[in-house]
Design a protein around this motif. Structure first.
Motif, PDB file in Angstrom:
ATOM      1  N   PRO A 318      49.249  42.095  32.092  1.00 61.11           N
ATOM      2  CA  PRO A 318      49.750  40.933  31.355  1.00 61.11           C
ATOM      3  C   PRO A 318      50.358  39.875  32.270  1.00 61.11           C
ATOM      4  O   PRO A 318      50.878  40.183  33.345  1.00 61.11           O
ATOM      5  N   ALA A 319      50.312  38.641  31.809  1.00 63.78           N
ATOM      6  CA  ALA A 319      50.734  37.509  32.631  1.00 63.78           C
ATOM      7  C   ALA A 319      52.210  37.560  32.999  1.00 63.78           C
ATOM      8  O   ALA A 319      52.615  36.966  34.009  1.00 63.78           O
ATOM      9  N   PHE A 320      53.030  38.271  32.197  1.00 65.52           N
ATOM     10  CA  PHE A 320      54.463  38.273  32.525  1.00 65.52           C
ATOM     11  C   PHE A 320      54.741  38.972  33.864  1.00 65.52           C
ATOM     12  O   PHE A 320      55.809  38.803  34.444  1.00 65.52           O
ATOM     13  N   PHE A 321      53.789  39.759  34.382  1.00 66.12           N
ATOM     14  CA  PHE A 321      53.957  40.374  35.700  1.00 66.12           C
ATOM     15  C   PHE A 321      53.876  39.340  36.828  1.00 66.12           C
ATOM     16  O   PHE A 321      54.261  39.626  37.959  1.00 66.12           O
ATOM     17  N   THR A 322      53.363  38.140  36.549  1.00 64.10           N
ATOM     18  CA  THR A 322      53.274  37.107  37.588  1.00 64.10           C
ATOM     19  C   THR A 322      54.570  36.324  37.737  1.00 64.10           C
ATOM     20  O   THR A 322      54.693  35.504  38.653  1.00 64.10           O
ATOM     21  N   LYS A 323      55.531  36.560  36.863  1.00 70.51           N
ATOM     22  CA  LYS A 323      56.791  35.802  36.910  1.00 70.51           C
ATOM     23  C   LYS A 323      57.550  36.120  38.191  1.00 70.51           C
ATOM     24  O   LYS A 323      57.789  37.277  38.526  1.00 70.51           O
ATOM     25  N   ARG A 324      57.933  35.073  38.906  1.00 65.37           N
ATOM     26  CA  ARG A 324      58.683  35.208  40.155  1.00 65.37           C
ATOM     27  C   ARG A 324      60.107  34.710  39.970  1.00 65.37           C
ATOM     28  O   ARG A 324      60.362  33.813  39.167  1.00 65.37           O
ATOM     29  N   SER A 325      61.007  35.279  40.770  1.00 65.43           N
ATOM     30  CA  SER A 325      62.379  34.786  40.796  1.00 65.43           C
ATOM     31  C   SER A 325      62.439  33.515  41.629  1.00 65.43           C
ATOM     32  O   SER A 325      61.445  33.106  42.239  1.00 65.43           O
ATOM     33  N   ARG A 326      63.585  32.905  41.699  1.00 66.60           N
ATOM     34  CA  ARG A 326      63.721  31.696  42.522  1.00 66.60           C
ATOM     35  C   ARG A 326      63.596  32.009  43.999  1.00 66.60           C
ATOM     36  O   ARG A 326      63.480  31.108  44.831  1.00 66.60           O
ATOM     37  N   TYR A 327      63.608  33.295  44.353  1.00 64.58           N
ATOM     38  CA  TYR A 327      63.418  33.716  45.737  1.00 64.58           C
ATOM     39  C   TYR A 327      61.958  34.067  46.029  1.00 64.58           C
ATOM     40  O   TYR A 327      61.624  34.499  47.129  1.00 64.58           O
ATOM     41  N   GLY A 328      61.086  33.901  45.010  1.00 62.22           N
ATOM     42  CA  GLY A 328      59.674  34.180  45.192  1.00 62.22           C
ATOM     43  C   GLY A 328      59.276  35.627  44.951  1.00 62.22           C
ATOM     44  O   GLY A 328      58.133  36.002  45.172  1.00 62.22           O
ATOM     45  N   THR A 329      60.200  36.456  44.507  1.00 64.80           N
ATOM     46  CA  THR A 329      59.920  37.878  44.315  1.00 64.80           C
ATOM     47  C   THR A 329      59.477  38.168  42.877  1.00 64.80           C
ATOM     48  O   THR A 329      59.912  37.499  41.943  1.00 64.80           O
ATOM     49  N   PRO A 330      58.610  39.169  42.689  1.00 64.36           N
ATOM     50  CA  PRO A 330      58.105  39.496  41.350  1.00 64.36           C
ATOM     51  C   PRO A 330      59.128  40.267  40.528  1.00 64.36           C
ATOM     52  O   PRO A 330      59.326  41.472  40.716  1.00 64.36           O
ATOM     53  N   ILE A 331      59.772  39.593  39.607  1.00 63.97           N
ATOM     54  CA  ILE A 331      60.890  40.184  38.857  1.00 63.97           C
ATOM     55  C   ILE A 331      60.462  41.417  38.071  1.00 63.97           C
ATOM     56  O   ILE A 331      61.078  42.483  38.167  1.00 63.97           O
ATOM     57  N   VAL A 332      59.397  41.282  37.284  1.00 66.15           N
ATOM     58  CA  VAL A 332      58.980  42.382  36.415  1.00 66.15           C
ATOM     59  C   VAL A 332      58.478  43.562  37.248  1.00 66.15           C
ATOM     60  O   VAL A 332      58.768  44.723  36.950  1.00 66.15           O
ATOM     61  N   GLY A 333      57.735  43.267  38.310  1.00 65.65           N
ATOM     62  CA  GLY A 333      57.237  44.325  39.177  1.00 65.65           C
ATOM     63  C   GLY A 333      58.363  45.125  39.805  1.00 65.65           C
ATOM     64  O   GLY A 333      58.291  46.358  39.903  1.00 65.65           O
TER      65      GLY A 333
END
Length: 465
Positions: A318-333
């Motif tokens: 799902p697309a929500f896995f592509t969400k990054r934090s402001r530091y560029g890290t994958p939050i959901v992952g």
């Protein structure tokens, strides 16, 4: 009809502005994804004695580590994106098997990461006995996991430079211990062997665990600066560092102290440090072991979480896995990987290593097949780094590690085999379920516009054919 919504331009622009990993942090991230130093290798001495252990850590890299690193260098530069080995298998065998590869390798990575808090506390319990068992151990494991997860959240660049610092700090005490031990070394101890008293299961699993995961860096290639040149160099220098990081301490530990195989287990290097240099050296080495396990944890979690992001960018998750934090890290992952570590933290060292190796073996078989098939199907595809030998060379290079995989699987216990096979079946069912969910449009799936079409006769932009 497939859902193929694309990420917004704003997200793409922000991703492009994230600082990339340079060569030095890359070397130490690979070092920590594979090794992190000799901590945990003590079980090999217990299982097989000094001679077979030393030979194992010298010969095993030629059978396994070098072929895996070469495959990673070629495939990683051919597909410089965060889905790593998932896209290799997808390109060769189609997205269904690419998803299975992603599931098995992610799960083996999470299982592997559950090991590092265990190792951390095994070294710490001699100084703080309370963390050896019970509720204090559970709370310490969870607390450590949360703290290191927050470090991953803060950014991959920070993880890289932390890995450099931790790597240097964790190796220095062994250099000091080596100089102090020179008068006490007895080379005759290095050749001690009892071929009739070898625990082959523990021996092979320890070697395999200690010297694999070279392909883990492939799930971070999209974050590497100029990966087509940097990745092969990073793998080469990390290989040298990893092998020396095992062989040198094992030469010291088995040569300077009479070998009692029964006491060689997790954390025994700290006892050797005390025998050779005193309490101060023991404390120093325990601190080195602690930071080493911290380094391995953050490096592995980075790889696992960015793999999930890369799979989502390919439309496999799902697309929500592509969400990054402001530091560029994958939050959901990161959250998924940390949750898996906590759930698996109750397992013992031996069970974790065996279960992880079993799943990892099947993932590597798919990688070998993909590597050979892509040599055959796409001989003229751009390969900034190419393993010499062509199709025949690729097949020949994959034969020894495949035979090794057979031995590792053959020596697995029934318990580990059953648990691992159940995990694999979950992956076989999960992919069609996600495909159904996408078809029904219950969850949004998307494909990054920056990724090239795999052009292998299979649709790789979505799970829905």
């Amino acid at each position: 009809m497939a859902v193929t919504e694309l990420p917004t331009t704003t997200t793409t622009t922000r991703t492009n502005q994230i600082k990339k990993i340079s060569i030095l942090p890359l070397i130490f991230i690979i070092f920590y994804e594979v090794s992190g130093g000799p901590f945990g290798s003590e079980d090999a001495v217990q299982a097989a004695g000094p001679l077979l252990t030393l030979l194992g850590f010298i010969v095993f890299p030629f059978i396994w580590s070098i072929p895996e690193a070469l495959i990673t260098a070629e495939m990683g530069t051919m597909f410089p994106e965060n889905s790593g080995y998932v896209v290799w298998v997808s390109s060769a065998l189609g997205p269904y098997w690419g998803f299975q590869q992603g599931w098995m390798k992610w799960l083996s990575g999470v299982i592997d990461n559950a090991l590092y808090p265990v190792l951390f506390l095994d070294y710490l319990k001699s100084a703080i006995p309370a963390v050896g068992s019970g509720l204090p151990r559970v709370l310490a494991t969870w607390g450590l996991t949360i703290i290191l997860t927050l470090l991953n959240y803060r950014g991959l660049t920070i993880v890289g430079f932390v890995a450099v610092f931790l790597g240097i700090f964790s190796l220095i005490p062994f250099i000091v211990m080596g100089f102090i031990s020179i008068p006490k070394l007895e080379p005759s101890r290095w050749v001690e062997v009892d071929i009739h008293d070898v625990d082959w299961n523990l021996y092979l699993n320890t070697l395999f665990w200690s010297l694999n995961y070279w392909d883990s860096i492939s799930t971070l290639v999209g974050e590497v600066e100029n990966p087509k040149k940097t990745l092969p160099k990073g793998l080469f220098y990390a290989l040298i560092l990893v092998v020396l990081g095992y062989v040198f301490p094992l030469l010291i530990g088995t040569g300077a102290v009479p070998v009692d195989r029964a006491v060689w287990s997790d954390g025994y290097f700290s006892d050797i440090a005390k025998i050779i240099g005193g309490v101060w050296l023991r404390w120093w080495l325990q601190a080195a072991a602690a930071v080493s396990n911290m380094g391995m944890f953050v490096a592995e979690m980075s790889s696992d979480s960015f793999q999930l992001l890369g799979m989502a960018e390919r439309g496999m998750l799902p697309a929500f896995f592509t969400k990054r934090s402001r530091y560029g890290t994958p939050i959901v992952g990161i959250l998924f990987s940390a949750s898996g570590v906590i759930l698996l933290s109750w397992l013992s060292f031996e069970e974790i290593v065996a279960a992880e190796n079993f799943l990892y073996c099947f993932g590597m078989i798919l990688e070998f097949i993909a590597f050979i098939l892509l040599k055959i199907k796409k001989p003229n595809a751009a390969r900034p780094f190419k393993v010499p030998g062509g199709k025949v060379g690729a097949i020949v290079m994959c034969i020894p590690p495949t035979i090794l995989i057979g031995f590792v699987l053959a020596f697995s216990t029934i318990k580990v085999m059953v648990i691992s096979l159940i995990a694999m079946v979950i992956g076989l069912v999960m992919q069609p379920c996600l495909k159904f969910v996408e078809r029904k449009k219950w969850i949004k799936f998307s494909v990054s516009p920056e990724l090239p079409d795999l052009d292998n006769g299979e649709t790789t932009q979505t799970l829905v054919q």
